[in-house]
Design an enzyme around this catalytic site. Structure first.
Site, PDB file in Angstrom:
ATOM      1  N   HIS A  21      46.092 -84.211 -12.815  1.00 53.17           N
ATOM      2  CA  HIS A  21      46.522 -82.846 -12.462  1.00 53.17           C
ATOM      3  C   HIS A  21      46.299 -81.880 -13.620  1.00 53.17           C
ATOM      4  O   HIS A  21      45.684 -80.813 -13.444  1.00 53.17           O
ATOM      5  CB  HIS A  21      48.002 -82.874 -12.072  1.00 53.17           C
ATOM      6  CG  HIS A  21      48.547 -81.540 -11.671  1.00 53.17           C
ATOM      7  ND1 HIS A  21      48.597 -81.112 -10.371  1.00 53.17           N
ATOM      8  CD2 HIS A  21      49.056 -80.525 -12.419  1.00 53.17           C
ATOM      9  CE1 HIS A  21      49.112 -79.901 -10.314  1.00 53.17           C
ATOM     10  NE2 HIS A  21      49.407 -79.514 -11.558  1.00 53.17           N
ATOM     11  N   GLU A  22      46.792 -82.260 -14.785  1.00 53.45           N
ATOM     12  CA  GLU A  22      46.679 -81.365 -15.945  1.00 53.45           C
ATOM     13  C   GLU A  22      45.232 -81.256 -16.429  1.00 53.45           C
ATOM     14  O   GLU A  22      44.821 -80.194 -16.919  1.00 53.45           O
ATOM     15  CB  GLU A  22      47.590 -81.846 -17.078  1.00 53.45           C
ATOM     16  CG  GLU A  22      49.070 -81.866 -16.736  1.00 53.45           C
ATOM     17  CD  GLU A  22      49.599 -80.510 -16.272  1.00 53.45           C
ATOM     18  OE1 GLU A  22      49.015 -79.474 -16.645  1.00 53.45           O
ATOM     19  OE2 GLU A  22      50.586 -80.504 -15.520  1.00 53.45           O
ATOM     20  N   HIS A  25      43.585 -78.437 -14.608  1.00 54.03           N
ATOM     21  CA  HIS A  25      43.857 -77.136 -15.239  1.00 54.03           C
ATOM     22  C   HIS A  25      43.014 -76.971 -16.506  1.00 54.03           C
ATOM     23  O   HIS A  25      42.416 -75.906 -16.740  1.00 54.03           O
ATOM     24  CB  HIS A  25      45.338 -77.030 -15.620  1.00 54.03           C
ATOM     25  CG  HIS A  25      46.266 -76.926 -14.453  1.00 54.03           C
ATOM     26  ND1 HIS A  25      46.086 -76.036 -13.421  1.00 54.03           N
ATOM     27  CD2 HIS A  25      47.414 -77.605 -14.165  1.00 54.03           C
ATOM     28  CE1 HIS A  25      47.083 -76.172 -12.555  1.00 54.03           C
ATOM     29  NE2 HIS A  25      47.890 -77.119 -12.982  1.00 54.03           N
TER      30      HIS A  25
END
Length: 464
Positions: A21-22, A25
Site C-alpha cells: 500500500h505505502e 504512494h
C-alpha cells in the site's frame, strides 16, 4: 503456541499489505517528482532507519506494527518558510490536483493489483477445493422445496460457470445481496439419468433472505452444505464407549439406524445426538456379514443441551475435490473479475450495514484477522495467499471510503477542488479530520467487540 503462530502470521500479512500500500504512494510520488522524506513500516517512534537514494529518503521501522506511512515534503506540516526555494517545486501541495489524486489513490490501487497478482498465480498453479456437490437437504428447506437434491453438482449460477464450492458460495452470497431469484444449473446423477448425468435448471427464491439473519450464511439459510461420503466406518473407541460394550468393532460400517438408511456421517451423528439414553437398533456390516446390534447412547451435555453420544471415532472420508485452474490469460481475466466482484460485494455490505439492512456483526477487527491468518497459514501456502488477497482487497476498499483521514477522504477533498476550482479551506479539512477520526474509533470499538464475542466462547454465550 497457536496464539504465537497467529500473531506471527498476522504480522507477516500486515507487513506485506502495508508495504504494498505505502509503496504505491511512494512510487507514484516519485513519478510525480514529489520529494519523499520517510517511508515507514509501523507507526509511532522509529526504532530503525536507513537513508538511501539521492533524496536521502529515510526507510524506517516504527514501534507500533499496525499500519505505516509515507511522509512527503509538505508545507502544511513543515511550513513553507522552512522549505528551501529550490525544493518548493517538489512540495506535495505545489502539485496539480490530478497529481495529488494519483498519489493518494495509488495506495488502494496497489492493494487491488496485489490481489490480482496473487489470484493470477493461484489460478495458473491450480487451486484444489471441494467440488460444488450438495449434501442431503432437509425436505423443509428452501433449497429442497425448490428442487435441489442430495448429490447435485452445481455447474453455474445465473449463467456464470462454477468450478468449485468456494466459487459457488461466493456467487450465492452475491445473489443474496441482490435479494432476487437465482437460477442454478445442476448436473444430477440418478437412476433415470444417462451416462454422465442429466442437466437440470432450478430457480431458488432469495427474497426471504435477509443479510441480518444467520450471519449472512446464505447456504445454511437455504439448507445447503457440502456432500459427504456415505461410508460410516468406526475408526476407534473412547473410554466407556457404549458402542464397544454393545459389541461393535473397529472397521464396522453402520448402514442403518432403526431401519432408516443413513446418508452420511453427519446424518448418523445427528440421529445419535437426538436420542440420549434411548436404545437404537443399528444395521452393521462387518466384512461380508450384516447383522443388527442394539446400542444405547449415553447422555451428556453439549452447548447447554442434553445429547446422545456413542463415544466412538468415525473415519473421515476425504471430500470430492476439484482443481480450479486456467491458462495465464484466463487466470488474469478471472483474477480481475474476482477482485472487482469482491470489491463491489464489500461496498454493498457496507451500504447495507449503514442502512440497517445488514448486521454490524460483520465488522471484523485485528483479532479475527489474526485468527484467520493463523488458520490459513497452517492449512497451506495456497490458502494463506488467498487470504492475503482477500484482506488486500478489503484494505483497498476501506481506504477508498470517503472518510477524512483515510485516502478516500483526501480524494473527496481533491474532487471538490476539481469541481470548484479552488482547494477546500483548511478549517473544513480540520473539522473533517476530527469527524473522520471519531468515526474510525467507533468502527474499531465495534470491531474489537465483535472479535471478543467471536473468539471468546464465554462472551459468545453471554450475548446469545
Amino acid at each position: 503456541m497457536i496464539w504465537l503462530q497467529n500473531a506471527l502470521a498476522f504480522l507477516v500479512t500486515l507487513g506485506i499489505l502495508v508495504s504494498i500500500h505505502e509503496f504505491g504512494h511512494y512510487i507514484v510520488a516519485r513519478w510525480c517528482n514529489v520529494k519523499v522524506l520517510r517511508f515507514s513500516l509501523g507507526m509511532g517512534k522509529v526504532i530503525y532507519s536507513k537513508r538511501l537514494g539521492k533524496d536521502q529518503t529515510e526507510w524506517a521501522i516504527s514501534i507500533l506494527p499496525l499500519g505505516g506511512y509515507v511522509k512527503m515534503l509538505d508545507a502544511r506540516e513543515m511550513g513553507a518558510e522552512n522549505i528551501a526555494a529550490s525544493e518548493l517545486p517538489r512540495e506535495f501541495c505545489q502539485q496539480s490536483v490530478w497529481k495529488r489524486i494519483a498519489i493518494v489513490s495509488a495506495g488502494p490501487i496497489a492493494n487491488f493489483l496485489l490481489a490480482i497478482f496473487l489470484y493470477t498465480i493461484l489460478f495458473v498453479h491450480g487451486v484444489p477445493e471441494p467440488a460444488a456437490k450438495l449434501r442431503v437437504i432437509p425436505d423443509t428447506s428452501i433449497a429442497y422445496q425448490a428442487g435441489l437434491r442430495y448429490g447435485d453438482l452445481i455447474t453455474a449460477v445465473n449463467g456464470q460457470q462454477v468450478q468449485g464450492w468456494t466459487e459457488f458460495r461466493w456467487k450465492m452470497m452475491q445473489a443474496g445481496l441482490a435479494e432476487g431469484n437465482t437460477l442454478l444449473e445442476v448436473l444430477r446423477i440418478d437412476g433415470t439419468a444417462q451416462e454422465g448425468g442429466k442437466n437440470v435448471s432450478i430457480e431458488i427464491p432469495l427474497k426471504q433472505f435477509n443479510s441480518k439473519d444467520a450471519d449472512s450464511d446464505i447456504l445454511n439459510f437455504l439448507g445447503l452444505n457440502l456432500a459427504r461420503s456415505r461410508e460410516i466406518i468406526l475408526k476407534g473407541f473412547l473410554p466407556e464407549s457404549p458402542a464397544f460394550l454393545a459389541g461393535l468393532q473397529v472397521g464396522d460400517r453402520i448402514v442403518e439406524v432403526e431401519q432408516k438408511p443413513l446418508l452420511d456421517v453427519i446424518d448418523f451423528v445427528q440421529v445419535v445426538n437426538a436420542n440420549p439414553s434411548k436404545p437404537l437398533k443399528l444395521l452393521v456390516q462387518r466384512r461380508q456379514e450384516k447383522f443388527v446390534l442394539e446400542v444405547t447412547p449415553v447422555s451428556q451435555e453439549s452447548n447447554g443441551k442434553t445429547v446422545g453420544a456413542l463415544r466412538v471415532e468415525l473415519q473421515v472420508a476425504p471430500l470430492e475435490m476439484t482443481v480450479v485452474q486456467a491458462n495465464p490469460l484466463q487466470a488474469f481475466a478471472k483474477s480481475v473479475e474476482k477482485t472487482w466482484d469482491t470489491s463491489i460485494f464489500s461496498l454493498k455490505m457496507i451500504g447495507k450495514m449503514l442502512t440497517g439492512n445488514a448486521s454490524l456483526k460483520h465488522v471484523t477487527g485485528p483479532l479475527t484477522i489474526a485468527d484467520y491468518a493463523g488458520q490459513t497459514s497452517r492449512t497451506g501456502l495456497i490458502t494463506y495467499l488467498s487470504f492475503i488477497a482477500v484482506i488486500s482487497i478489503s484494505l483497498g476498499v476501506m481506504n477508498l471510503l470517503p472518510i477524512p483521514v483515510l485516502d478516500g477522504g483526501y480524494l473527496l477533498y481533491y474532487s471538490l477542488e476539481v469541481l470548484t476550482g479552488k482547494p477546500l479551506h483548511d478549517r473544513y479539512i480540520e473539522v473533517g479530520k476530527q469527524a473522520g477520526l471519531f468515526l474510525l474509533l467507533m468502527m474499531m470499538a465495534i470491531a474489537f467487540f465483535n472479535d471478543i464475542v467471536r473468539l471468546i466462547p464465554y462472551f459468545g454465550r453471554l450475548m446469545s
